[in-house]
Design an enzyme around this catalytic site. Structure first.
Site, PDB file in Angstrom:
ATOM      1  CG  ASP A  17      12.533  -7.677  24.899  1.00  0.00           C
ATOM      2  OD1 ASP A  17      11.550  -7.614  25.644  1.00  0.00           O
ATOM      3  OD2 ASP A  17      12.763  -6.855  23.999  1.00  0.00           O
ATOM      4  CD  GLU A  96       4.865  -1.705  27.859  1.00  0.00           C
ATOM      5  OE1 GLU A  96       4.896  -0.641  27.237  1.00  0.00           O
ATOM      6  OE2 GLU A  96       5.637  -2.657  27.638  1.00  0.00           O
ATOM      7  CE  LYS A 132       8.669  -3.032  29.253  1.00  0.00           C
ATOM      8  NZ  LYS A 132       8.939  -3.959  28.123  1.00  0.00           N
ATOM      9  CB  THR A 156       9.352   0.818  28.339  1.00  0.00           C
ATOM     10  OG1 THR A 156       9.786   0.225  27.118  1.00  0.00           O
ATOM     11  CG2 THR A 156       7.858   1.075  28.281  1.00  0.00           C
TER      12      THR A 156
END
Length: 317
Positions: A17, A96, A132, A156
């Site tokens: 991450d 994302e 994401k 997420t």
């Protein structure tokens, strides 16, 4: 004796991450994930500075409108960081969608397609990318459409079984239930302390994992947002775990016998009828923690996205 990290990698796919290339090179994960906060942090690192300059130049070549330049350059920077990461991992890179689109299905779909197109310009195929998206009802429906188009998604900001179930029923490739943020809420709300076995975040991910396996859902469960190595170890056996570099470093220095807590025993229960929008919204509304942490997470990612856009604006100047 092998380290706990080495043992963990034999039962769970380990994901880093981080947007830090050095950390990814050090821990050699299968996949990697980014988000606006990680990209903001990455923008200050040496490797990212030429990427910022290149993203600004790319955007200037597309339009003279400054607002559009900022949007294009932000997407280009995220994709170029992701492209650099993708060269270091054998699996997927998660990028994302702007959190400010979390309640707009159509805009989320359009942004996802834009990100995929930018990756393809860089020579990175759809099989190396996960998009994401926040686990709102609107985000889940966007993912349903994207999955049908062959664009696989990572849902997420997931805090409740109803979100997980709706994702699985929409055919989402992967979900990221958050562990540490759930723990944060309960510690602040109750004033109590928790160990790995009583940690509400750990309990939530175990519940989701077992529900998916019992009902034969193919959606991958990837625990995320860890506060300590105890939470990570308590989810050994989960499909995937996305872990910050500091915790990976701790695990790489510890030995001992790893206990596997989660195993796929195969489907044993027929799937119920799909959740309706009304049932989804009511279940989420009934859980104060999930409602508050979802909203807070979207706000925080939006704040960091705006901060990143300030960095992009300076690069455009």
């Amino acid at each position: 004796m092998t380290t706990l990290l080495d043992q963990l990698k034999t039962v769970t796919t380990v994901v880093v991450d981080s947007g830090d290339l050095n950390a990814i090179e050090q821990f050699r994960p299968v996949d990697a994930t980014t988000n606006p906060s990680l990209l903001l942090n990455a923008s200050a690192l040496d490797f990212a500075k030429p990427l910022l300059t290149a993203a600004a130049a790319y955007a200037k070549g597309k339009t003279i409108d400054q607002a559009e330049q900022i949007s294009i350059a932000s997407d280009k920077f995220a994709v170029d960081v992701g492209t650099a990461i993708s060269k270091l991992v054998p699996g997927r890179i998660s990028t994302e969608v702007d959190a400010r689109l979390s309640f707009d299905t159509g805009a989320t779909i359009a942004k996802a397609r834009q990100l995929v197109a930018l990756y393809q310009e860089n020579g990175v195929g759809k099989d190396k990318i996960l998009i994401k998206i926040a686990s709102t009802w609107e985000g889940i429906q966007a993912a349903r459409q994207l999955e049908q188009e062959g664009i696989q998604c990572n849902l997420t900001l997931l805090f409740h079984l109803c979100q997980a179930r709706a994702c699985a029923e929409a055919g989402v490739f992967l979900i990221s239930p958050f562990v540490g943020r759930i723990l944060d809420w309960y510690k602040a709300s109750t004033g109590q302390s928790y160990d790995a076995e009583t940690d509400p975040g750990v309990i939530s991910v175990r519940e989701i994992y077992r529900y998916f396996k019992q009902h034969g859902h193919k959606t991958i469960v990837m625990g995320a947002s860890f506060r300590n190595v105890g939470e990570v170890l308590a989810l050994a056996g989960c499909d995937r775990l996305t872990i910050a570099p500091a915790l990976l470093d701790e695990l790489s220095k510890q030995s001992g016998e790893l206990k596997v807590h989660l195993r796929d025993e195969g489907a044993t229960t027929a799937k119920p009828a799909e959740l309706t929008e009304q049932a989804f919204r009511w279940a989420l509304n009934e859980d104060a923690m999930a409602t508050e942490k979802l909203a807070e997470g979207i706000r925080k990612f939006a704040i960091d996205q705006r901060k990143l856009e300030q960095v992009i604006t300076a690069a455009l100047a």
